[in-house]
Write a protein that holds these residues in place. Structure first.
Motif, mmCIF file in Angstrom:
data_model
loop_
_atom_site.group_PDB
_atom_site.id
_atom_site.type_symbol
_atom_site.label_atom_id
_atom_site.label_comp_id
_atom_site.label_asym_id
_atom_site.label_seq_id
_atom_site.Cartn_x
_atom_site.Cartn_y
_atom_site.Cartn_z
ATOM 1 N N MET A 1 0.223 -14.740 80.833
ATOM 2 C CA MET A 1 0.145 -14.833 82.280
ATOM 3 C C MET A 1 1.015 -13.760 82.916
ATOM 4 S SD MET A 1 -1.672 -17.168 83.674
ATOM 5 C CE MET A 1 -2.924 -17.920 82.708
ATOM 6 N N SER A 2 0.612 -13.323 84.066
ATOM 7 C CA SER A 2 1.409 -12.338 84.781
ATOM 8 C C SER A 2 2.266 -13.031 85.836
ATOM 9 C CB SER A 2 0.492 -11.307 85.434
ATOM 10 O OG SER A 2 -0.335 -11.928 86.391
ATOM 11 N N TRP A 3 3.353 -12.398 86.159
ATOM 12 C CA TRP A 3 4.280 -12.912 87.163
ATOM 13 C C TRP A 3 3.994 -12.220 88.484
ATOM 14 C CZ3 TRP A 3 7.933 -16.734 86.308
ATOM 15 C CH2 TRP A 3 8.004 -17.202 84.996
ATOM 16 N N LYS A 4 3.881 -13.012 89.530
ATOM 17 C CA LYS A 4 3.561 -12.490 90.855
ATOM 18 C C LYS A 4 4.677 -12.838 91.838
ATOM 19 C CE LYS A 4 -0.548 -11.070 89.684
ATOM 20 N NZ LYS A 4 -0.820 -9.677 89.508
ATOM 21 N N PHE A 5 4.925 -11.902 92.744
ATOM 22 C CA PHE A 5 5.939 -12.100 93.771
ATOM 23 C C PHE A 5 5.603 -13.324 94.617
ATOM 24 C CE2 PHE A 5 7.361 -11.392 98.145
ATOM 25 C CZ PHE A 5 8.730 -11.332 97.920
ATOM 26 N N GLU A 6 6.620 -14.158 94.858
ATOM 27 C CA GLU A 6 6.445 -15.346 95.696
ATOM 28 C C GLU A 6 7.222 -15.223 97.001
ATOM 29 O OE1 GLU A 6 4.914 -19.134 96.670
ATOM 30 O OE2 GLU A 6 4.333 -17.723 95.114
ATOM 31 N N THR A 7 8.511 -14.866 96.912
ATOM 32 C CA THR A 7 9.335 -14.781 98.120
ATOM 33 C C THR A 7 10.612 -14.006 97.818
ATOM 34 O OG1 THR A 7 10.232 -16.074 99.969
ATOM 35 C CG2 THR A 7 10.615 -16.944 97.752
#
Length: 84
Positions: A1-7
């Protein structure tokens, strides 16, 4: 899985999982991931953490973009916009 910006936010003042994440104890899971700054495109290596929030263990990647400015990332499958 890839990590995506949240905040992102200032030290001590950032909402993640609908709470101020700095109000909780974080425990490292011993993993680091490469993430990309959403504004400048710079790569960072952030630690992956877990915290118990509302009786559930929540995992996230977090680190400082610059002094006292934190970024938070969620695995793609954990993001609110990917849950139907």
């Amino acid at each position: 899985m890839s990590w995506k910006f949240e905040t992102s936010g200032l030290d001590g003042q950032c909402k993640l999982f609908d709470v101020n994440i700095f109000d909780y104890d974080w425990k490292s899971i011993g993993k680091r991931v490469k993430v990309q700054d959403p504004i400048y495109g710079q790569d960072h290596i952030f630690e992956v953490w877990q915290a118990e929030i509302g009786g559930q263990i929540r995992c996230f990647a977090a680190g400082e973009f610059s002094n006292c400015v934190w970024g938070f990332y969620l695995e793609n499958c954990m993001r609110k916009d990917s849950i139907e």
